[in-house]
Design a protein around this motif. Sequence first.
Motif, short mmCIF file in Angstrom:
data_model
loop_
_atom_site.label_atom_id
_atom_site.label_comp_id
_atom_site.label_asym_id
_atom_site.label_seq_id
_atom_site.Cartn_x
_atom_site.Cartn_y
_atom_site.Cartn_z
N ILE A 162 0.86 -1.19 0.00
CA ILE A 162 0.00 0.00 0.00
C ILE A 162 0.89 1.24 0.00
N ARG A 163 0.95 1.91 -1.13
CA ARG A 163 1.78 3.11 -1.26
C ARG A 163 1.00 4.16 -2.04
N ASN A 164 0.95 5.38 -1.49
CA ASN A 164 0.36 6.54 -2.18
C ASN A 164 -1.10 6.33 -2.56
N LYS A 165 -1.83 5.61 -1.72
CA LYS A 165 -3.26 5.40 -1.95
C LYS A 165 -4.11 6.46 -1.26
N GLY A 166 -3.65 6.93 -0.13
CA GLY A 166 -4.45 7.86 0.65
C GLY A 166 -4.29 9.30 0.21
N HIS A 167 -5.37 10.06 0.27
CA HIS A 167 -5.33 11.47 -0.12
C HIS A 167 -6.00 12.37 0.92
N GLU A 168 -6.46 11.79 1.99
CA GLU A 168 -7.16 12.55 3.04
C GLU A 168 -6.13 13.25 3.93
N ASP A 169 -6.27 14.55 4.07
CA ASP A 169 -5.32 15.29 4.91
C ASP A 169 -5.47 14.89 6.37
N PRO A 170 -4.36 14.79 7.05
CA PRO A 170 -4.43 14.45 8.48
C PRO A 170 -5.01 15.60 9.29
N ILE A 171 -5.56 15.26 10.43
CA ILE A 171 -6.05 16.27 11.36
C ILE A 171 -5.27 16.11 12.67
N PHE A 172 -4.49 17.11 13.00
CA PHE A 172 -3.79 17.12 14.28
C PHE A 172 -4.43 18.17 15.17
N HIS A 173 -4.60 17.83 16.43
CA HIS A 173 -5.31 18.70 17.36
C HIS A 173 -4.38 19.62 18.13
N THR A 174 -3.08 19.30 18.16
CA THR A 174 -2.17 20.02 19.07
C THR A 174 -1.10 20.84 18.34
N PHE A 175 -1.02 20.73 17.02
CA PHE A 175 -0.05 21.54 16.27
C PHE A 175 -0.45 21.54 14.80
N ASP A 176 0.15 22.45 14.04
CA ASP A 176 -0.16 22.61 12.62
C ASP A 176 0.88 21.86 11.79
N TRP A 177 0.48 20.77 11.19
CA TRP A 177 1.41 19.94 10.44
C TRP A 177 1.93 20.64 9.19
N ARG A 178 1.23 21.63 8.71
CA ARG A 178 1.66 22.31 7.47
C ARG A 178 2.96 23.07 7.65
N GLU A 179 3.32 23.36 8.89
CA GLU A 179 4.58 24.04 9.15
C GLU A 179 5.79 23.16 8.80
N TYR A 180 5.57 21.86 8.68
CA TYR A 180 6.68 20.92 8.52
C TYR A 180 6.68 20.19 7.18
N GLU A 181 5.64 20.35 6.38
CA GLU A 181 5.45 19.49 5.22
C GLU A 181 6.49 19.72 4.11
N GLU A 182 7.27 20.79 4.18
CA GLU A 182 8.29 21.02 3.15
C GLU A 182 9.43 20.01 3.25
N SER A 183 9.56 19.37 4.39
CA SER A 183 10.59 18.34 4.56
C SER A 183 10.18 17.06 3.85
N PRO A 184 11.04 16.49 3.01
CA PRO A 184 10.70 15.22 2.35
C PRO A 184 10.43 14.09 3.34
N ILE A 185 11.15 14.08 4.46
CA ILE A 185 10.95 13.02 5.46
C ILE A 185 9.57 13.18 6.11
N VAL A 186 9.22 14.41 6.44
CA VAL A 186 7.90 14.66 7.02
C VAL A 186 6.80 14.35 6.00
N ALA A 187 7.03 14.78 4.75
CA ALA A 187 6.03 14.53 3.70
C ALA A 187 5.79 13.03 3.52
N LYS A 188 6.87 12.23 3.58
CA LYS A 188 6.72 10.78 3.46
C LYS A 188 5.96 10.21 4.66
N TYR A 189 6.27 10.71 5.84
CA TYR A 189 5.58 10.26 7.05
C TYR A 189 4.08 10.56 6.94
N LEU A 190 3.75 11.77 6.49
CA LEU A 190 2.35 12.16 6.36
C LEU A 190 1.63 11.33 5.30
#
Length: 378
Positions: free
Chosen positions: A44-72
């Motif tokens: 299962i790779r690259n099937k999901g397209h639903e944005d995550p919802i985090f309650h305690t921080f804004d994940w968009r601040e980190y998404e420019e990192s390839p490692i973070v992008a892969k994790y997300l």
Amino acid sequence: MKLLQALFFPPEQPGGVSSMIPYLQERFHSSRWEMEMFWLPKRIRNKGHEDPIFHTFDWREYEESPIVAKYLQTYRDYLWWTRLRIQKPYDLIHSHHPIAGMAMKAVFPEVPLIQTVHSSYERELILNGRIKEGGLEHRFLVSLYRELEYISDRLLTVSNSFKAYMSPYVNTPESIGVIHNGFDDKRFKPVPHENAVPQLITVCRLVPAKGLDTLLQACAELKRKGYDYVLHIIGDGPSRQELEEMAKELDIYQETIFYGYTLHPEEFMPFFDIFVLPSRAEAFGSVFAEAALSSLALVGTDVGGIAEQIEDGVNGLLVPAEDPMALSVALEKVISDPLYRYELARTASDKAKNQYSLARSVNELKKMYLKFQPQIES
């Protein structure tokens, strides 16, 4: 009570989770308990397209990192797979990976969630030279601890040292529980044997965090002093070629055997004499408990969960991390004195059976699970 054990890796993968969770099912097999396991298949790779919802921080601040992008993206894939494959309800979900826990809570917000954190992805990445401490990826990954605290009904980890590590990143560190990994001692059958040449074994993923460069340097010092030994390295990973080259450069390649990945090392571990792993960090170090149950003498570093399992000079030997000379001296002690080696191994086995048995872990889990048992309406 219907339970779901939510894993990330398939249960046959090496590591602390696989050493315990697959063996829980038979212990929970009764009319009172119904347990299933769930994980994300590798396909299962690259099937999901639903944005995550985090309650305690804004994940968009980190998404420019390839490692973070892969994790997300992996989180999105797990979320997609969960929605696709699980329809029936559960009374309780016990997650063993942050991604699994966050996805399960997103799909089943009303189901109680117990979250166990088994290891630190950010520390592994730092030690393996993949990210920088305090950098974008590091800040993202440690932010997940507070998120897990927010979404979980119970937050657990596997050692007191890792609880202390997590504590600065959560709001109420005192509420973090500790349940050690448990091991089914029926899997471990010590074998009486006499090896003319002491046999050293290590089992781990071949990455810098495990400190195998330190081990090879220590073994080179043993050879320089005239000690006979054979070093068996079980596991695979990105450092394998570098470590093989290092063994050649240190002139210990003839004494060192690289096996690659092996599914059930516990089946032949009892035929060796000394287990050694000089990790630079370890949340618990399940393989030390497994080696102890196989009646091997233990040599490890004074870090994390290793230091909780080993009392230096009583049931094994502890040395500082990244210290080849100290490791060489410790190995020299157990190589040169078979009786001392035997006493350490016997004491280690007794402690592992007493403190890290699967039965003990199961009893702790059952008590905790029952607190979330649905109330039957009259």
